[in-house]
Design an enzyme around this catalytic site. Structure first.
Site: not given
Length: 151
Positions: A51, A58, A73-74, A92-93
């Site tokens: 946070c 989180d 993507v590897e 979070h967003e």
């Protein structure tokens, strides 16, 4: 098409974990089937970030689904990239949108979506979702449809 071993530097080497947000660890390789539209899905059930206000950890499950074009993507680099959020302060967003934008920059996929299923904090769960479809294509329309029809 370049050799796979020339495109990737992390596989087969000792793993070095970054201590903060590290988009530079992401690596891509050539898609052997760019003429096909198909899904690639990743699930990271042990994602952590901090946070940005309290510094408290989180915890989340991050789900990434994409339809590749020329690059993919590897997975080890993706794991290290996601791990680099462990000491990074972001809401979070923000995490979900940052992950999506970094993967768009890396791969330029036809379509991508990222979902964060964060564990409750203070009795509230947050499940941010972000998606992108390449502008001017059916994938742009797909992104709009999927966004507008989320539960």
């Amino acid at each position: 098409m370049t050799e796979l071993k020339d495109q990737l530097s992390l596989l087969g080497r000792k793993t070095e974990y970054k201590q903060d947000y590290a988009p530079e660890v992401l690596e891509a390789f050539d898609n052997k089937h760019p003429e096909n539209d198909y899904w690639v899905r990743f699930n990271c059930p042990e994602f952590t970030s901090l946070c940005p206000i309290t510094g408290q950890p989180d915890f989340a499950e991050i789900r990434i689904s994409y339809i590749p074009d020329i690059k993919m993507v590897e997975s080890k680099s993706l794991k290290l990239y996601l791990f680099s959020f462990r000491s990074h302060g972001a809401f979070h967003e923000d995490c979900v949108n940052i992950i999506m934008k970094d993967l768009i920059t890396l791969m330029n996929p036809k379509y991508i979506e990222v979902t964060g299923i964060f564990t409750p904090r203070g009795g509230i769960s947050i499940y941010p979702y972000a998606n992108y479809g390449r502008p001017g294509t059916k994938f742009e329309q797909m992104a709009e449809h999927r966004l507008m029809n989320r539960e």
